[in-house]
Design a protein around this motif. Structure first.
Motif, short mmCIF file in Angstrom:
data_model
loop_
_atom_site.label_atom_id
_atom_site.label_comp_id
_atom_site.label_asym_id
_atom_site.label_seq_id
_atom_site.Cartn_x
_atom_site.Cartn_y
_atom_site.Cartn_z
N ILE A 49 10.60 -2.08 10.45
CA ILE A 49 10.58 -3.49 10.04
C ILE A 49 9.95 -3.62 8.65
O ILE A 49 10.49 -4.30 7.77
CB ILE A 49 9.81 -4.34 11.07
CG1 ILE A 49 10.58 -4.39 12.38
CG2 ILE A 49 9.56 -5.75 10.53
CD1 ILE A 49 9.79 -4.96 13.54
N LEU A 50 8.80 -2.99 8.46
CA LEU A 50 8.09 -3.11 7.18
C LEU A 50 8.92 -2.54 6.04
O LEU A 50 9.01 -3.14 4.96
CB LEU A 50 6.74 -2.39 7.25
CG LEU A 50 5.70 -3.04 8.16
CD1 LEU A 50 4.50 -2.12 8.32
CD2 LEU A 50 5.28 -4.40 7.61
N GLN A 51 9.52 -1.38 6.24
CA GLN A 51 10.32 -0.77 5.18
C GLN A 51 11.56 -1.61 4.87
O GLN A 51 11.93 -1.75 3.71
CB GLN A 51 10.65 0.66 5.54
CG GLN A 51 9.39 1.53 5.49
CD GLN A 51 9.54 2.90 6.10
OE1 GLN A 51 10.55 3.22 6.71
NE2 GLN A 51 8.52 3.72 5.95
N ALA A 52 12.16 -2.20 5.89
CA ALA A 52 13.32 -3.08 5.67
C ALA A 52 12.92 -4.32 4.88
O ALA A 52 13.74 -4.88 4.14
CB ALA A 52 13.96 -3.47 7.00
N ASP A 53 11.67 -4.74 5.04
CA ASP A 53 11.17 -5.92 4.32
C ASP A 53 10.59 -5.58 2.95
O ASP A 53 10.03 -6.44 2.28
CB ASP A 53 10.12 -6.66 5.16
CG ASP A 53 10.73 -7.38 6.34
OD1 ASP A 53 11.97 -7.59 6.36
OD2 ASP A 53 9.97 -7.77 7.25
N GLY A 54 10.70 -4.31 2.54
CA GLY A 54 10.28 -3.92 1.20
C GLY A 54 8.84 -3.50 1.05
O GLY A 54 8.35 -3.37 -0.07
N PHE A 55 8.13 -3.24 2.15
CA PHE A 55 6.75 -2.78 2.07
C PHE A 55 6.73 -1.26 1.96
O PHE A 55 7.60 -0.57 2.50
CB PHE A 55 5.96 -3.19 3.32
CG PHE A 55 5.67 -4.66 3.39
CD1 PHE A 55 4.54 -5.19 2.79
CD2 PHE A 55 6.53 -5.52 4.06
CE1 PHE A 55 4.27 -6.55 2.85
CE2 PHE A 55 6.27 -6.88 4.13
CZ PHE A 55 5.13 -7.39 3.51
N ASP A 56 5.73 -0.74 1.26
CA ASP A 56 5.48 0.69 1.21
C ASP A 56 4.54 1.02 2.36
O ASP A 56 3.59 0.26 2.62
CB ASP A 56 4.81 1.09 -0.11
CG ASP A 56 5.70 0.83 -1.32
OD1 ASP A 56 6.92 1.00 -1.19
OD2 ASP A 56 5.16 0.47 -2.38
N THR A 57 4.76 2.12 3.05
CA THR A 57 3.91 2.50 4.18
C THR A 57 3.52 3.97 4.08
O THR A 57 4.24 4.78 3.52
CB THR A 57 4.61 2.26 5.53
OG1 THR A 57 5.80 3.03 5.59
CG2 THR A 57 4.94 0.80 5.74
#
Length: 85
Positions: A49-57
């Motif tokens: 979800i985070l990566q799809a929303d453009g966050f770096d993890t």
């Protein structure tokens, strides 16, 4: 990736509450800010979800769970994101 500007210790919570709290918290991250979330389980659904929303993890195993560092992407004029990468 930069140092975290906040930390959430969610290791004592049962799923899906850690994911719900993390998703609520990242909404308030400013570009370039980073959040550390300590989770009891490897957060596969959350990462997608985070990566799809453009966050770096970034995920690191710790003694009793995982540390998930989450950064809202912030790009400078050279195209580098949070932490200069």
């Amino acid at each position: 990736m930069r140092e975290a500007t906040a930390t959430l210790d969610l290791r004592h919570l049962a799923p899906p509450e850690p994911m719900e709290r993390i998703l609520a918290a990242v909404e308030s991250l400013a570009p370039g800010d980073c959040l550390d979330a300590l989770t009891p389980l490897y957060p596969s659904p959350l990462l997608a979800i985070l990566q799809a929303d453009g966050f770096d993890t970034q995920v690191v195993a710790i003694g009793d769970g995982f540390r998930v560092r989450i950064a809202r992407a912030a790009y400078d004029e050279q195209g580098r994101g949070c932490g200069g990468t």
